[in-house]
Motif scaffolding. Structure first.
Motif, short mmCIF file in Angstrom:
data_model
loop_
_atom_site.label_atom_id
_atom_site.label_comp_id
_atom_site.label_asym_id
_atom_site.label_seq_id
_atom_site.Cartn_x
_atom_site.Cartn_y
_atom_site.Cartn_z
N GLU A 35 0.83 -1.21 0.00
CA GLU A 35 0.00 0.00 0.00
C GLU A 35 0.87 1.26 0.00
OE1 GLU A 35 -3.94 -1.76 2.37
OE2 GLU A 35 -2.38 -0.63 3.45
N TRP A 36 1.96 1.22 0.74
CA TRP A 36 2.89 2.35 0.70
C TRP A 36 3.60 2.43 -0.65
CZ3 TRP A 36 2.49 6.08 4.04
CH2 TRP A 36 2.12 5.83 5.35
N ALA A 37 4.01 1.28 -1.19
CA ALA A 37 4.77 1.26 -2.45
C ALA A 37 3.95 1.79 -3.61
CB ALA A 37 5.23 -0.17 -2.74
N VAL A 38 2.64 1.57 -3.59
CA VAL A 38 1.77 2.09 -4.65
C VAL A 38 1.95 3.60 -4.80
CG1 VAL A 38 -0.66 2.52 -5.22
CG2 VAL A 38 0.07 0.24 -4.53
N MET A 39 2.27 4.29 -3.71
CA MET A 39 2.43 5.74 -3.73
C MET A 39 3.86 6.19 -3.95
SD MET A 39 -0.19 6.88 -0.67
CE MET A 39 0.58 5.87 0.60
N ASN A 40 4.77 5.24 -4.18
CA ASN A 40 6.19 5.55 -4.35
C ASN A 40 6.61 5.27 -5.79
OD1 ASN A 40 8.94 5.91 -4.25
ND2 ASN A 40 9.31 4.41 -2.64
N PRO A 41 6.84 6.28 -6.60
CA PRO A 41 7.19 6.06 -8.01
C PRO A 41 8.49 5.30 -8.21
CG PRO A 41 7.45 8.37 -7.41
CD PRO A 41 6.74 7.72 -6.27
N LYS A 42 9.33 5.22 -7.17
CA LYS A 42 10.60 4.49 -7.30
C LYS A 42 10.49 3.02 -6.88
CE LYS A 42 13.56 8.53 -6.60
NZ LYS A 42 14.67 9.13 -5.80
N ALA A 43 9.32 2.62 -6.36
CA ALA A 43 9.17 1.24 -5.87
C ALA A 43 9.13 0.25 -7.03
CB ALA A 43 7.90 1.13 -5.04
N TRP A 44 9.72 -0.92 -6.80
CA TRP A 44 9.78 -1.98 -7.80
C TRP A 44 8.41 -2.62 -8.00
CZ3 TRP A 44 13.36 -3.90 -11.17
CH2 TRP A 44 13.16 -5.17 -11.69
N GLY B 53 -2.86 -1.17 12.66
CA GLY B 53 -2.52 -0.93 11.26
C GLY B 53 -1.20 -0.22 11.09
N ILE B 54 -0.45 -0.63 10.06
CA ILE B 54 0.85 -0.03 9.77
C ILE B 54 0.93 0.52 8.35
CG2 ILE B 54 2.07 -1.42 11.48
CD1 ILE B 54 3.02 -3.24 9.20
N GLY B 55 -0.19 0.46 7.62
CA GLY B 55 -0.25 1.01 6.27
C GLY B 55 -0.62 2.48 6.27
N PRO B 56 -0.87 3.05 5.10
CA PRO B 56 -1.19 4.48 4.99
C PRO B 56 -2.41 4.92 5.81
CG PRO B 56 -0.66 3.56 2.84
CD PRO B 56 -0.74 2.40 3.78
N LYS B 57 -3.35 4.03 6.06
CA LYS B 57 -4.54 4.38 6.84
C LYS B 57 -4.46 3.86 8.27
CE LYS B 57 -7.53 4.42 2.76
NZ LYS B 57 -8.73 3.82 2.10
N GLY B 58 -3.31 3.31 8.66
CA GLY B 58 -3.16 2.73 9.98
C GLY B 58 -2.77 3.73 11.04
N GLY B 59 -2.66 3.24 12.27
CA GLY B 59 -2.32 4.10 13.39
C GLY B 59 -0.84 4.37 13.55
N GLY C 288 7.58 1.48 1.09
CA GLY C 288 7.24 0.17 0.56
C GLY C 288 8.15 -0.92 1.09
N GLY C 289 9.24 -0.50 1.74
CA GLY C 289 10.13 -1.45 2.39
C GLY C 289 10.87 -2.38 1.46
N GLY C 290 11.61 -3.29 2.07
CA GLY C 290 12.31 -4.30 1.29
C GLY C 290 11.37 -5.26 0.61
N LEU C 291 10.13 -5.32 1.07
CA LEU C 291 9.14 -6.22 0.49
C LEU C 291 8.59 -5.72 -0.83
CD1 LEU C 291 7.20 -7.09 3.77
CD2 LEU C 291 8.63 -8.67 2.46
N ARG D 142 3.05 9.83 -0.15
CA ARG D 142 3.14 8.98 1.04
C ARG D 142 3.63 9.73 2.28
NH1 ARG D 142 7.74 8.30 -1.92
NH2 ARG D 142 9.71 8.09 -0.77
N GLN D 143 3.69 11.04 2.19
CA GLN D 143 4.20 11.84 3.30
C GLN D 143 3.32 11.70 4.54
OE1 GLN D 143 7.08 13.78 3.61
NE2 GLN D 143 6.41 13.86 5.74
N VAL D 144 3.96 11.44 5.67
CA VAL D 144 3.28 11.39 6.96
C VAL D 144 3.17 12.80 7.51
CG1 VAL D 144 3.43 10.53 9.33
CG2 VAL D 144 4.08 9.05 7.41
N ALA D 145 1.98 13.20 7.89
CA ALA D 145 1.76 14.57 8.37
C ALA D 145 2.48 14.82 9.68
CB ALA D 145 0.26 14.81 8.55
N ASP D 146 3.02 16.03 9.81
CA ASP D 146 3.65 16.47 11.07
C ASP D 146 4.70 15.48 11.56
OD1 ASP D 146 1.89 18.71 11.17
OD2 ASP D 146 0.33 17.41 11.99
N CYS D 147 5.59 15.09 10.67
CA CYS D 147 6.61 14.10 11.00
C CYS D 147 7.87 14.78 11.53
CB CYS D 147 6.95 13.26 9.77
SG CYS D 147 8.14 11.96 10.11
N ASP D 148 8.10 14.65 12.84
CA ASP D 148 9.29 15.24 13.47
C ASP D 148 10.27 14.20 13.98
OD1 ASP D 148 8.88 18.12 13.30
OD2 ASP D 148 7.17 17.80 14.64
#
Length: 386
Positions: free
Chosen positions: A173-182, A312-318, A325-328, A355-361
């Protein structure tokens, strides 16, 4: 105790090399050099500014020497520590200390691999020396080692193949939003479960990609970082730990030394899991993500399966995990740890696009080496964390 080095150094440049499948004749040094030039440009620096070199790889014995020769750098500090995929988080930790001690001013950490091209052409990558206690069973390494850990986790805690598959789906789900993902085609738990079994209970979809690629990061003092091209991303805390080399010597198949490396990093940073906005974990196999979520304190031991399903650990998760998209699903060129740092920096800078996470510090990165053997945890932060 909070480290006296907290925030004293910063990552000022990051880049990938070309990824996926590179042109014939490309060498690992070519990819290291390519990523290095891009990372230096990202920082507004040049090769002549670099006086510290850090590198490791599976296809070269003396990575930092190779990098220096390729770029024409006569470094005054060099580190070729190789602990597998966790090497680069360790390099960042060592660069932090070296810069503070005045041993170098600008550190370049780089990696390159042509493993996909090499293996597809019939070549081989050197492996660790055989272990007489494991070889009689003819394990398919490294996957059989991780399958052993997954089997034990399932037996001890009731973890299911569906839980493992949920990790792979979130990564996609993250990789779908990453143009560099395989791998960018959406997938489902059912597709993961139906994939060919490689080493029970891990199917081919529970395993990382096999790609070419590399990356580089540039590190310097916080003082110098203020005058460079990009907003600095500060090193808040680091921790290293190791427990074994061969999987048959792992003290507990369900507990990695990320317990210790994570505790050390959080203590050095003066932070807790509640402060973390994004998590980048070395997901060579789906079981890795579950183990590290537990060992780093994001959930209790044995509860990661429920965590990835319910929190959840995807784009809609907590909890955003492996946001590139990770190594997977994104890229896995043999040793993936440096690319974890690249993504963490981009998230803190706000450069990750869709895929930017809001307010990421605050970003936590955990590198893994060997057969769950070596762990190195790094906590990075924006200027707001200082």
């Amino acid at each position: 105790m909070v480290s006296e080095l907290r925030g004293a150094t910063a990552i000022v440049g990051v880049a990938e090399s070309d990824l996926g499948e590179v042109a014939p004749g490309t060498t690992p040094a070519d990819l290291m050099g390519q990523a290095s030039i891009r990372a230096l440009a990202d920082a507004g620096l040049t090769v002549s500014d670099v006086d510290g070199l850090f590198a490791a790889g599976t296809q070269m014995m003396m990575g930092s020497l190779s990098l220096g020769e390729y770029l024409g750098i006569n470094a005054r500090y060099s580190d070729g520590t190789n602990t597998g995929g966790s090497s680069f988080e360790a390099h960042l930790h060592h660069a932090e200390a070296a810069i503070a001690a005045g041993l170098c001013d600008v550190a370049l950490i780089a990696y390159g691999s042509t493993q996909r091209s090499l293996l597809r052409s019939g070549g081989t990558i050197p492996q660790e020396q055989p272990n007489p206690y494991e070889e009689p069973y003819a394990p398919m390494m490294p996957i059989s080692a991780y399958a052993l850990a997954a089997s034990r986790h399932m037996h001890q805690f009731g973890t299911t193949r569906e839980d493992l598959a949920t990790v792979a789906v979130a990564a996609r789900e993250w990789a779908v939003m990453n143009p560099k993902a395989w791998s960018r085609k959406p997938t489902t738990v059912e597709e993961i479960l139906a994939a060919p079994m490689i080493s029970d209970p891990l199917s081919v979809k529970d395993c990382c990609l096999l790609t070419d690629g590399g990356g580089a990061i540039v590190v310097t003092s916080a003082e110098r970082a203020r005058d460079l091209a990009k907003e600095p991303v500060y090193v808040l805390g680091s921790g290293e730990a190791q427990s074994h080399l061969h999987i048959s010597s792992m003290p507990d198949f369900t507990v990695t030394s990320a317990v210790q490396s994570g505790q050390r990093a959080f203590e050095a940073a003066g932070l807790t899991v509640e402060d973390v906005d994004v998590v980048e974990l070395y997901d060579a196999f789906t079981i890795n993500t579950l183990l590290f979520l537990e060992d780093l304190g994001f959930c209790k031991k044995g509860e990661a399966g429920r965590f990835v399903r319910e929190v959840g650990i995807g784009p809609k998760g907590g909890l955003p995990v492996n946001t590139n998209g990770g190594g997977l699903s994104y890229c896995h060129p043999g040793m993936y740890g440096l690319l974890l740092l690249v993504e963490a920096v981009r998230q803190i800078r706000g450069e990750s696009g869709d895929r930017q996470v809001a307010d990421c510090d605050v970003a936590l990165v955990n590198g893994n080496g060997g057969f769950l053997s070596s762990q190195c945890t790094t906590i990075l932060g924006s200027a707001a964390t200082l």
